[in-house]
Enzyme design. Structure first.
Site, PDB file in Angstrom:
ATOM      1  N   SER A 195     -23.142 -63.223  54.160  1.00  0.00           N
ATOM      2  CA  SER A 195     -23.860 -61.988  53.837  1.00  0.00           C
ATOM      3  C   SER A 195     -22.912 -61.000  53.181  1.00  0.00           C
ATOM      4  O   SER A 195     -21.701 -60.996  53.452  1.00  0.00           O
ATOM      5  CB  SER A 195     -24.397 -61.396  55.147  1.00  0.00           C
ATOM      6  OG  SER A 195     -24.803 -60.064  54.965  1.00  0.00           O
ATOM      7  N   TYR A 228     -22.735 -58.262  64.220  1.00  0.00           N
ATOM      8  CA  TYR A 228     -23.346 -59.198  63.271  1.00  0.00           C
ATOM      9  C   TYR A 228     -22.411 -59.437  62.082  1.00  0.00           C
ATOM     10  O   TYR A 228     -22.105 -60.582  61.718  1.00  0.00           O
ATOM     11  CB  TYR A 228     -24.704 -58.664  62.772  1.00  0.00           C
ATOM     12  CG  TYR A 228     -25.257 -59.494  61.635  1.00  0.00           C
ATOM     13  CD1 TYR A 228     -25.768 -60.774  61.863  1.00  0.00           C
ATOM     14  CD2 TYR A 228     -25.220 -59.028  60.310  1.00  0.00           C
ATOM     15  CE1 TYR A 228     -26.240 -61.552  60.808  1.00  0.00           C
ATOM     16  CE2 TYR A 228     -25.690 -59.797  59.256  1.00  0.00           C
ATOM     17  CZ  TYR A 228     -26.205 -61.058  59.513  1.00  0.00           C
ATOM     18  OH  TYR A 228     -26.659 -61.829  58.472  1.00  0.00           O
ATOM     19  N   LYS A 232     -20.329 -62.989  60.957  1.00  0.00           N
ATOM     20  CA  LYS A 232     -20.352 -63.682  59.660  1.00  0.00           C
ATOM     21  C   LYS A 232     -18.932 -63.810  59.105  1.00  0.00           C
ATOM     22  O   LYS A 232     -18.562 -64.833  58.540  1.00  0.00           O
ATOM     23  CB  LYS A 232     -21.250 -62.932  58.663  1.00  0.00           C
ATOM     24  CG  LYS A 232     -22.740 -63.039  58.992  1.00  0.00           C
ATOM     25  CD  LYS A 232     -23.259 -64.451  58.768  1.00  0.00           C
ATOM     26  CE  LYS A 232     -24.691 -64.625  59.238  1.00  0.00           C
ATOM     27  NZ  LYS A 232     -25.161 -66.004  59.208  1.00  0.00           N
TER      28      LYS A 232
HETATM   29  P1  NAD Z   1     -34.637 -65.989  60.019  1.00  0.00           P
HETATM   30  O1  NAD Z   1     -34.502 -65.361  61.361  1.00  0.00           O
HETATM   31  O2  NAD Z   1     -35.965 -65.952  59.362  1.00  0.00           O
HETATM   32  O3  NAD Z   1     -34.131 -67.512  60.065  1.00  0.00           O
HETATM   33  C1  NAD Z   1     -33.162 -67.951  60.985  1.00  0.00           C
HETATM   34  C2  NAD Z   1     -33.729 -69.185  61.672  1.00  0.00           C
HETATM   35  O4  NAD Z   1     -32.769 -69.688  62.595  1.00  0.00           O
HETATM   36  C3  NAD Z   1     -34.999 -68.884  62.461  1.00  0.00           C
HETATM   37  O5  NAD Z   1     -35.981 -69.835  62.132  1.00  0.00           O
HETATM   38  C4  NAD Z   1     -34.564 -69.021  63.919  1.00  0.00           C
HETATM   39  O6  NAD Z   1     -35.623 -69.475  64.731  1.00  0.00           O
HETATM   40  C5  NAD Z   1     -33.432 -70.020  63.807  1.00  0.00           C
HETATM   41  N1  NAD Z   1     -32.429 -69.922  64.869  1.00  0.00           N
HETATM   42  C6  NAD Z   1     -31.754 -68.826  65.287  1.00  0.00           C
HETATM   43  N2  NAD Z   1     -30.932 -69.148  66.294  1.00  0.00           N
HETATM   44  C7  NAD Z   1     -31.069 -70.476  66.506  1.00  0.00           C
HETATM   45  C8  NAD Z   1     -30.485 -71.409  67.409  1.00  0.00           C
HETATM   46  N3  NAD Z   1     -29.592 -71.022  68.321  1.00  0.00           N
HETATM   47  N4  NAD Z   1     -30.847 -72.703  67.345  1.00  0.00           N
HETATM   48  C9  NAD Z   1     -31.766 -73.119  66.436  1.00  0.00           C
HETATM   49  N5  NAD Z   1     -32.364 -72.281  65.564  1.00  0.00           N
HETATM   50  C10 NAD Z   1     -32.017 -70.977  65.595  1.00  0.00           C
HETATM   51  O7  NAD Z   1     -33.529 -65.316  59.092  1.00  0.00           O
HETATM   52  P2  NAD Z   1     -33.304 -65.435  57.525  1.00  0.00           P
HETATM   53  O8  NAD Z   1     -33.559 -64.105  56.926  1.00  0.00           O
HETATM   54  O9  NAD Z   1     -34.006 -66.615  56.982  1.00  0.00           O
HETATM   55  O10 NAD Z   1     -31.721 -65.650  57.507  1.00  0.00           O
HETATM   56  C11 NAD Z   1     -31.154 -66.938  57.386  1.00  0.00           C
HETATM   57  C12 NAD Z   1     -29.651 -66.803  57.365  1.00  0.00           C
HETATM   58  O11 NAD Z   1     -29.256 -65.941  56.300  1.00  0.00           O
HETATM   59  C13 NAD Z   1     -29.043 -66.192  58.622  1.00  0.00           C
HETATM   60  O12 NAD Z   1     -27.827 -66.843  58.880  1.00  0.00           O
HETATM   61  C14 NAD Z   1     -28.783 -64.746  58.230  1.00  0.00           C
HETATM   62  O13 NAD Z   1     -27.725 -64.181  58.977  1.00  0.00           O
HETATM   63  C15 NAD Z   1     -28.417 -64.905  56.778  1.00  0.00           C
HETATM   64  N6  NAD Z   1     -28.653 -63.715  55.965  1.00  0.00           N
HETATM   65  C16 NAD Z   1     -29.898 -63.139  55.950  1.00  0.00           C
HETATM   66  C17 NAD Z   1     -30.112 -61.995  55.187  1.00  0.00           C
HETATM   67  C18 NAD Z   1     -31.458 -61.319  55.171  1.00  0.00           C
HETATM   68  O14 NAD Z   1     -31.528 -60.134  54.815  1.00  0.00           O
HETATM   69  N7  NAD Z   1     -32.548 -61.991  55.507  1.00  0.00           N
HETATM   70  C19 NAD Z   1     -29.069 -61.455  54.431  1.00  0.00           C
HETATM   71  C20 NAD Z   1     -27.828 -62.068  54.467  1.00  0.00           C
HETATM   72  C21 NAD Z   1     -27.627 -63.199  55.243  1.00  0.00           C
HETATM   73  C1  WQD Z   2     -31.779 -51.033  52.261  1.00  0.00           C
HETATM   74  C2  WQD Z   2     -31.791 -49.579  51.851  1.00  0.00           C
HETATM   75  C3  WQD Z   2     -31.293 -48.083  53.671  1.00  0.00           C
HETATM   76  C4  WQD Z   2     -34.875 -48.933  56.036  1.00  0.00           C
HETATM   77  C5  WQD Z   2     -29.087 -55.161  55.759  1.00  0.00           C
HETATM   78  C6  WQD Z   2     -27.951 -55.764  56.503  1.00  0.00           C
HETATM   79  C7  WQD Z   2     -27.271 -56.810  55.664  1.00  0.00           C
HETATM   80  C8  WQD Z   2     -28.267 -57.870  55.174  1.00  0.00           C
HETATM   81  C9  WQD Z   2     -29.443 -57.236  54.530  1.00  0.00           C
HETATM   82  C10 WQD Z   2     -28.161 -59.702  56.767  1.00  0.00           C
HETATM   83  C11 WQD Z   2     -30.656 -48.764  52.475  1.00  0.00           C
HETATM   84  C12 WQD Z   2     -32.715 -47.877  53.188  1.00  0.00           C
HETATM   85  C13 WQD Z   2     -33.901 -48.923  55.067  1.00  0.00           C
HETATM   86  C14 WQD Z   2     -35.699 -47.779  56.192  1.00  0.00           C
HETATM   87  C15 WQD Z   2     -34.517 -46.732  54.376  1.00  0.00           C
HETATM   88  N1  WQD Z   2     -28.762 -58.680  56.235  1.00  0.00           N
HETATM   89  N2  WQD Z   2     -33.732 -47.846  54.249  1.00  0.00           N
HETATM   90  N3  WQD Z   2     -35.486 -46.729  55.342  1.00  0.00           N
HETATM   91  O1  WQD Z   2     -28.840 -52.090  55.149  1.00  0.00           O
HETATM   92  O2  WQD Z   2     -28.644 -52.869  52.746  1.00  0.00           O
HETATM   93  O3  WQD Z   2     -28.595 -54.537  54.581  1.00  0.00           O
HETATM   94  O4  WQD Z   2     -29.989 -56.225  55.397  1.00  0.00           O
HETATM   95  O5  WQD Z   2     -27.118 -60.169  56.526  1.00  0.00           O
HETATM   96  O6  WQD Z   2     -26.344 -57.395  56.480  1.00  0.00           O
HETATM   97  O7  WQD Z   2     -27.038 -54.727  56.825  1.00  0.00           O
HETATM   98  O8  WQD Z   2     -30.723 -53.395  54.040  1.00  0.00           O
HETATM   99  O9  WQD Z   2     -33.165 -53.178  53.951  1.00  0.00           O
HETATM  100  O10 WQD Z   2     -31.934 -52.196  55.922  1.00  0.00           O
HETATM  101  O11 WQD Z   2     -31.702 -51.121  53.692  1.00  0.00           O
HETATM  102  O12 WQD Z   2     -34.373 -45.753  53.660  1.00  0.00           O
HETATM  103  O13 WQD Z   2     -36.575 -47.712  57.082  1.00  0.00           O
HETATM  104  O14 WQD Z   2     -33.001 -48.993  52.368  1.00  0.00           O
HETATM  105  O15 WQD Z   2     -30.701 -46.866  54.001  1.00  0.00           O
HETATM  106  O16 WQD Z   2     -30.273 -47.815  51.520  1.00  0.00           O
HETATM  107  P1  WQD Z   2     -29.131 -53.107  54.130  1.00  0.00           P
HETATM  108  P2  WQD Z   2     -31.956 -52.524  54.468  1.00  0.00           P
END
Ligand code: NAD
Ligand code: WQD
Length: 442
Positions: A195, A228, A232
């Site tokens: 991430s 978190y 990562k």
């Molecule tokens: P998500 O929660 O939709 O998907 C994660 C999946 O992993 C879920 O289906 C959950 O049931 C499963 N899971 C969690 N813990 C588990 C365990 N112990 N055993 C088996 N299954 C398990 O999330 P997502 O948005 O699809 O994210 C996927 C990956 O991408 C994650 O590693 C997350 O940290 C990373 N990521 C997400 C975002 C985002 O904004 N969505 C941004 C950056 C990184």
């Molecule tokens: C986006 C923008 C907020 C909510 C997070 C995690 C990052 C990654 C993606 C997993 C910002 C603004 C938000 C609200 C708002 N996830 N905002 N009102 O913070 O960039 O990233 O999600 O890895 O690790 O930190 O994403 O969607 O929360 O925010 O104004 O109710 O929207 O301030 O500018 P962010 P976000």
């Protein structure tokens, strides 16, 4: 490159039922790759995978291909459990599986788990292999798992502060379990979900992969402000250390910026359990009148309109980024041993890191406006205090992924808005919607 990917018979996807995982499973199927999913469903529904398979079949028919797409094999298991992980790998590495027998023959609308997924029992209970029909014995076979895409993790930044041990257990300890299991079963390719959070605070626009990360709590440079983010960062370090120790292991960490959108079919999408914190699900809730308005966090940032700017990326682009990474990691030759010449080329690393973003930033107000335009109605919002730990601008430099992986995002903000609404219109309460309707219709 779908054709090139096809040479990998089976890919294991942890967390494949989740938001990004399900979209990636779909692209793997489209590329002809059979997929084994491990998910404990703590933040997802198996329904997502049924729909993924349905979309893949429909796309295949539309392209006037056979309509026969590779299967998804689903194991409801927890990646923290070394025993479960070993069982799954043993099952897959020990023998080939008869595809038709084990396929996931689910169409959307078929509901009752037992009725709709008759083959699932078979996959979950290897003992049932003994009952294979004569036709199944003649069916095509798939081989061993050759690569793993590791999505499974907990991902809520705020929750990680109140439940750090859960985050370290699911995100870090489970990664070690996965790597040990892969080593035991000689699986040597890993694509890891990282991430932009690993860059921490102190870095803003056009972040490159070389941007220094500082994981501690000190001052200056990048700071990782929550468990978190640290989970990562630690995961990347663990993978890096393992790659150093095991030159035949090839891994890629993909640092996603702000994923949003859903598959254009509207059949799969983001269905967060609990109260969402990310801006797009919040906007959607305000549109659906499930909350009164969007609270815009902060108006004094050094941006065009004072609100936070982020690099939003369509989840289907993200999914294709995984295929590009898979191609790169599986094609990679082994590193040249230390001291040996490489004919003037750069040394080949068996561990690489790539940003997956568009390189283009949008402010919160621009995002609300785009969603309002797509919805044809003004989405209500108020502007207030900044959220602790937020930055003004966070955007990627996508150049390294473009040059090394031959991947660039193709969808734009309009596409993201359209697809979020498509998904929400068809599934106002997420994956529960259709399940409930279908249950009622018997
Ligand atoms: P998500 O929660 O939709 O998907 C994660 C999946 O992993 C879920 O289906 C959950 O049931 C499963 N899971 C969690 N813990 C588990 C365990 N112990 N055993 C088996 N299954 C398990 O999330 P997502 O948005 O699809 O994210 C996927 C990956 O991408 C994650 O590693 C997350 O940290 C990373 N990521 C997400 C975002 C985002 O904004 N969505 C941004 C950056 C990184
Ligand atoms: C986006 C923008 C907020 C909510 C997070 C995690 C990052 C990654 C993606 C997993 C910002 C603004 C938000 C609200 C708002 N996830 N905002 N009102 O913070 O960039 O990233 O999600 O890895 O690790 O930190 O994403 O969607 O929360 O925010 O104004 O109710 O929207 O301030 O500018 P962010 P976000």
């Amino acid at each position: 490159f779908r054709a090139e990917i096809k040479s990998f018979p089976v890919c294991l996807v942890t967390g494949g039922a989740g938001y990004i995982g399900s979209h990636t499973v779909l692209e793997l199927l489209n590329a002809g790759v059979a997929v084994v999913v491990i998910d404990n469903l703590c933040n997802s529904h198996m329904e997502s995978l049924c729909r993924v398979h349905y979309i893949a079949r429909t796309e295949s028919q539309r392209l006037q291909q056979s309509g026969n797409v590779p299967p998804i094999f689903f194991h409801q298991a927890d990646i923290r459990s070394a025993k479960s992980m070993n069982q799954v790998f043993e099952f897959w590495q020990s023998e080939t599986i008869h595809v038709e027998r084990a396929a996931f023959p689910v169409s959307i609308g078929e509901v009752s788990a037992n009725k709709a997924y008759p083959m699932l029992d078979y996959v979950l209970n290897p003992a049932k292999r003994a009952q294979q029909s004569p036709q199944a014995k003649d069916s095509p076979t798939w081989g061993r798992i050759t690569a793993v895409i590791h999505f499974a993790a907990l991902k809520a930044v705020g929750e990680s502060i109140t439940k750090p041990l859960e985050y370290y257990e699911n995100n870090v300890a489970a990664l070690v379990v996965l790597l040990k299991t892969m080593k035991a079963h000689a699986v040597n390719v890993l694509i890891f979900s990282s991430s932009a959070v690993v860059y921490g605070v102190g870095h803003e626009a056009g972040i490159t992969e070389e941007t220094v990360q500082v994981a501690g709590k000190g001052s200056g440079g990048g700071l990782l402000t929550n468990p978190y983010g640290r989970s990562k960062w630690m995961s990347e370090e663990i993978i890096n250390d393992y790659c150093v120790a095991e030159p035949s292991f090839h891994a890629i960490s993909l640092r996603y910026f702000n994923p949003t959108g859903s598959h254009p079919s509207g059949l799969i999408g983001e269905d967060p359990k609990g109260t969402p914190n990310n801006i797009v699900p919040v906007i959607l809730q305000a549109y659906q009148r499930r909350r009164s308005r969007v609270h815009v966090f902060g108006f004094n940032y050094d941006t065009s309109d004072g609100t936070g700017v982020r690099d939003y990326i369509h989840v289907s682009d993200l999914a294709m980024g995984h295929l590009a990474a898979l191609r790169k990691a599986t094609k990679q030759p082994d590193p040249v041993p230390e001291g040996e010449e490489l004919d003037g080329q750069d040394p080949i690393s068996n561990y690489n890191v790539y940003n997956l973003g568009t390189g283009r930033g949008y402010s919160v107000l621009e995002i609300i406006k785009a969603f309002s335009n797509a919805a044809g109605t003004a989405i209500p919002f108020t502007v207030g205090e900044a959220r602790a730990g937020d930055l003004g601008t966070v955007t990627a430099s996508p150049d390294k992924a473009a040059s090394d992986l031959d991947w660039r995002a193709e969808f734009d903000l309009q596409d993201m808005c359209r697809d979020v609404f498509n998904w929400a219109a068809a599934n106002p309460t997420g994956y529960e919607t259709l399940r409930r309707l279908s249950t009622m219709s018997g």
